[in-house]
Design a protein around this motif. Structure first.
Motif, PDB file in Angstrom:
ATOM      1  N   ASP B  91       0.879  -1.165   0.000  1.00 42.84           N
ATOM      2  CA  ASP B  91       0.000   0.000   0.000  1.00 42.84           C
ATOM      3  C   ASP B  91       0.918   1.217   0.000  1.00 42.84           C
ATOM      4  O   ASP B  91       1.461   1.599   1.038  1.00 42.84           O
ATOM      5  N   ALA B  92       1.101   1.799  -1.174  1.00 41.82           N
ATOM      6  CA  ALA B  92       2.091   2.873  -1.298  1.00 41.82           C
ATOM      7  C   ALA B  92       1.574   4.185  -0.719  1.00 41.82           C
ATOM      8  O   ALA B  92       2.354   5.099  -0.460  1.00 41.82           O
ATOM      9  N   LEU B  93       0.260   4.302  -0.522  1.00 39.63           N
ATOM     10  CA  LEU B  93      -0.284   5.501   0.118  1.00 39.63           C
ATOM     11  C   LEU B  93       0.133   5.545   1.581  1.00 39.63           C
ATOM     12  O   LEU B  93       0.688   6.525   2.071  1.00 39.63           O
ATOM     13  N   GLU B  94      -0.142   4.434   2.289  1.00 41.14           N
ATOM     14  CA  GLU B  94       0.051   4.446   3.738  1.00 41.14           C
ATOM     15  C   GLU B  94       1.420   3.891   4.151  1.00 41.14           C
ATOM     16  O   GLU B  94       1.863   4.119   5.270  1.00 41.14           O
ATOM     17  N   ALA B 115       8.879   1.077  -4.019  1.00 39.27           N
ATOM     18  CA  ALA B 115       7.573   1.721  -3.837  1.00 39.27           C
ATOM     19  C   ALA B 115       7.702   3.102  -3.209  1.00 39.27           C
ATOM     20  O   ALA B 115       6.708   3.714  -2.821  1.00 39.27           O
ATOM     21  N   GLY B 116       8.936   3.603  -3.070  1.00 43.53           N
ATOM     22  CA  GLY B 116       9.126   4.940  -2.523  1.00 43.53           C
ATOM     23  C   GLY B 116       9.122   4.987  -1.003  1.00 43.53           C
ATOM     24  O   GLY B 116       8.921   6.048  -0.412  1.00 43.53           O
ATOM     25  N   TRP B 117       9.330   3.833  -0.370  1.00 41.13           N
ATOM     26  CA  TRP B 117       9.363   3.771   1.089  1.00 41.13           C
ATOM     27  C   TRP B 117      10.678   3.150   1.560  1.00 41.13           C
ATOM     28  O   TRP B 117      11.553   2.825   0.741  1.00 41.13           O
ATOM     29  N   ARG B 172      -3.521  -4.443  10.017  1.00 37.96           N
ATOM     30  CA  ARG B 172      -2.503  -3.541   9.478  1.00 37.96           C
ATOM     31  C   ARG B 172      -2.667  -2.149  10.084  1.00 37.96           C
ATOM     32  O   ARG B 172      -2.293  -1.143   9.488  1.00 37.96           O
ATOM     33  N   VAL B 174      -2.119   0.776  13.057  1.00 38.73           N
ATOM     34  CA  VAL B 174      -1.172   1.242  14.064  1.00 38.73           C
ATOM     35  C   VAL B 174      -1.712   0.965  15.462  1.00 38.73           C
ATOM     36  O   VAL B 174      -0.959   0.632  16.377  1.00 38.73           O
ATOM     37  N   PRO B 205       9.068   6.569   5.911  1.00 38.01           N
ATOM     38  CA  PRO B 205       9.524   7.502   4.875  1.00 38.01           C
ATOM     39  C   PRO B 205      11.025   7.310   4.634  1.00 38.01           C
ATOM     40  O   PRO B 205      11.768   7.000   5.566  1.00 38.01           O
ATOM     41  N   GLY B 277      16.486  16.288   8.345  1.00 37.25           N
ATOM     42  CA  GLY B 277      15.674  16.813   7.255  1.00 37.25           C
ATOM     43  C   GLY B 277      16.450  17.559   6.195  1.00 37.25           C
ATOM     44  O   GLY B 277      16.360  17.244   5.010  1.00 37.25           O
ATOM     45  N   HIS B 278      17.212  18.551   6.603  1.00 38.70           N
ATOM     46  CA  HIS B 278      17.824  19.456   5.637  1.00 38.70           C
ATOM     47  C   HIS B 278      19.305  19.162   5.547  1.00 38.70           C
ATOM     48  O   HIS B 278      20.059  19.496   6.445  1.00 38.70           O
TER      49      HIS B 278
END
Lengths: 450, 450
Positions: B91-94, B115-117, B172, B174, B205, B277-278
């Motif tokens: 589930d690429a959204l969550e 999947a970008g995770w 699934r 939390v 992420p 982050g930066h």
């Protein structure tokens, strides 16, 4: 209140009213005695005695539950942990606290703060609820998106089993692979497998003052997209993401005389909190991310709190629940959980059905989206309608990877619906565990499973 | 290899060598058969059959364990999950993945990345170890300080019980408070309570490129003070804090021809990673914190990696374990856990004792300080000395809130020492759970407890 130990009193002169109900309002009867032990040994002696007699025991923390789990029946022995409330030790180097189960959540938070640390679990009931009850129900609250549930705060547990055995699993290590971790038998089992008497808690570094924002969106899908973006945005450190329907914000605003902080009349709103490292820099991180979300169309309006007073006003909107419960009484309240992808459809179907069937009631959706948690408060409802509302909501959960209770627990009140989201094989294993640890079924009988 | 289902073969023509040992080198005998099921139903059928016959079963993942937990005995039936290796759904959204238990850790990491995770669990054995084995042993590794152990990555479990019951607890969410969470029966119980066949994993992420540093300190106390400071430093997002003794760095440097990145000859070193982050900003956050630690005297020297190549060199120092195991063979290896406050005394006493008794061996301390995890590799040792070394190390752990296994598990090899860090009441509860779920004791017999 008779408190002779170890033999049980046969007659109880007077039981204080406050031991008979929790915040759900459910009352079931009059216990034969209320014991308020001061030590683990006293709990052990008492349970050994109850076990020998097959005496049912109801375990109580602060009685702030909403599922009736701590409400005694006629003839029960009540064990209330309120006198076992010592903060026993804080390791200020590593950030580890040892506490008796009856300390209030607020006392734990305060003791952590006094030692230069932070205990992240937080609930409206913080002044009354006990940390042992928080563990027994695996409490959630408003910071789960960042810090997890109570389960994630507990490093070790001491519990007394039904037969009086003291099970001390007070490890304080982040990692321990020496045999199955026994913490998890007691966290979330609502007192059915043992009485938690002591906890080792993990403390967190004190977070910086958060940046608080309020935003409006056109759909729950847009909100999940926003949430996904914020979880990935550089510099944003999300500590709350509390969504509310337009009807919720409208009702809360009227009852608490709070103006909507952003464009009124939108279908969805969200309160966002981000606690980052560099105060000056962080406001920018959340602001940048929200500006991006505005450009993308994920939100239609937003406001950043310019002061603590304004942040408080945002939170008051979200926390107007007591006023709403009064204004809409009698209400039916839900604590569902669903994958993000299922939330929009679930809410839309229920809004439609409930609005059609009960046009004079209000149906308010809100909750902790990052934790998959949707609350619904609907009311006023006539008595006979209340079961129909429950049946409708739980029917909409079936087959959608959801839960009938994300954070409130099962207790008595939700027991009839457990099968909506747990399989027969799961319930059978719960029974096997109950038999293995409490063969006579004396601990919190009638809760969760039979 | 015979794989007839459901009835068991009585004679096995040939068992491949690779199914007989794990990375500990322990071998115990020849199984009667190795089964490599393709579906949960096949696992269920096989276990139902074994259960009916009282047939002992050894469960295998990638056989990269160090405690002998997956090593079969004569006459065992082996169930190896290697064919159940599908990444079933993302589930690429969550950020949620459903995977069969036999997928390698590396395949899971890669699928998440595609999947970008990001799947944060990471171990040296990533290319061979199976995700089900990671769950069964509650694997740790180098990212625990930030993301927790395998337990913290698992949202749901499907497992097959000893009698063939398929227990599907594939939530699934939390948060889920609908009855006791059954995940935790299988995570860390090393296959003694069921065979994990499928997992729902939480993805994270993708973190930014980390900043990597190497520092020298005069004592473990100074290192814990540094660690505490870094966990609290604004902008620092600690993803690794790997300490090493001076002797470890010296040995690793010689074997791998790596220069010490900071002042040589110091008693303690630490590899630090921070992912913030930066990018431009973060180097500053860790750098600022380390400059402060230098001023405070918590560290005596430090270096920030100026390039990926330099960061790799820092990590190669920490990861020279295979070369060391060869150079110091035969070694005795430990995986202890202790509160920070106990680490310094524990290490100092052992350094002193081991150096005195075994002056020709090397005694290398290292590990994941943020996870309370101290590894010790000591060798070469003559055969008869090995038990004396074990006895000495475990005696030093008693009564110090420690563990004999922070991340490797108990298996066969550490079973005799379980009582060092688990109480008789705990071991009795482990036995009750084993009886409740595997009354005939067919699953991984002889591991963890009897």
């Amino acid at each position: 209140m008779t408190e002779r130990l170890p033999s049980l009193p046969t007659v109880e002169a007077q039981i204080e009213e406050r031991y008979l109900k929790d915040w759900s309002g459910l009352a079931r009867g009059t216990p034969r005695a209320v014991f308020r032990p001061r030590t683990t040994d006293e709990v052990s002696t008492l349970l050994r005695d109850c076990h020998a007699r097959g005496q049912p025991v109801t375990i109580q923390g602060g009685l702030t539950g909403l599922a009736g789990g701590a409400v005694p029946a006629d003839g029960d022995v009540v064990v209330n942990l309120e006198r076992m409330n010592a903060i026993e030790h804080i390791d200020a180097l590593e950030g580890v606290m040892c506490v008796q189960a009856g300390a209030t959540l607020q006392a734990v938070q305060q003791a952590a703060a006094d030692a230069g640390w932070y205990f992240p679990l937080d609930l409206g009931a913080r002044g009354s609820c006990q940390i042992g009850g928080n563990a027994a129900t695996n409490a959630g609250g408003e910071r789960v998106v960042r810090y997890g549930t109570m389960r994630d705060q507990v490093l070790g547990v001491e519990a007394v089993l039904a037969d009086g055995t003291v099970l001390s699993s007070l490890t304080r290590l982040v990692k321990n692979s020496a045999g199955l971790d026994l913490r998890f038998l007691f966290i979330g089992s609502e007192g059915t497998l043992g009485i938690i008497t002591r906890l080792i808690l993990k403390l967190q570094p004190v977070p910086p003052e958060p940046v608080t924002a309020f935003a409006a969106a056109e759909s729950t899908q847009a909100l999940t997209k926003l949430l996904r973006g914020l979880k990935r945005a550089p510099g944003v450190n999300l500590t709350a993401f509390e969504f509310m329907s337009g009807e919720f914000v409208d009702t809360a605003g009227r009852l608490s005389e709070l103006p909507c902080p952003v464009a009124p009349g939108q279908p969805w709103y969200v309160l966002i909190e981000s606690a980052e490292g560099h105060a000056s820099h962080d406001a920018g991180a959340l602001q940048t991310a929200l500006e991006h979300a505005l450009e993308q169309g994920d939100i239609v309006d937003c406001a950043l709190a310019a002061s603590l007073a304004q942040a408080d006003a945002f939170w008051r909107m979200r926390q107007s629940i007591p006023e709403m419960l009064t204004a809409l009484a009698p209400t039916v309240n839900f604590d569902c959980g669903l994958p993000w992808a299922e939330m929009g459809g679930f809410i839309a179907r229920l809004q439609d059905t409930l609005q059609r069937r009960y046009p004079d009631a209000r149906h308010l959706f809100f909750g902790h989206m990052g934790d998959n948690n949707i609350h619904l408060m609907t009311g006023p409802h006539a008595g006979p309608d209340m079961h129909a509302v429950e049946a409708e909501v739980y029917a909409q959960l079936r087959g959608r990877d959801g839960t009938i209770s994300a954070e409130h627990g099962i207790g008595f009140i939700k027991k009839p619906f457990l099968g909506c989201t747990r399989s027969a094989a799961e319930i059978e294993v719960l029974r096997r565990l109950k038999s293995a640890l409490d063969a006579k079924g004396i601990l919190n009988p009638g809760r969760v499973i039979d």
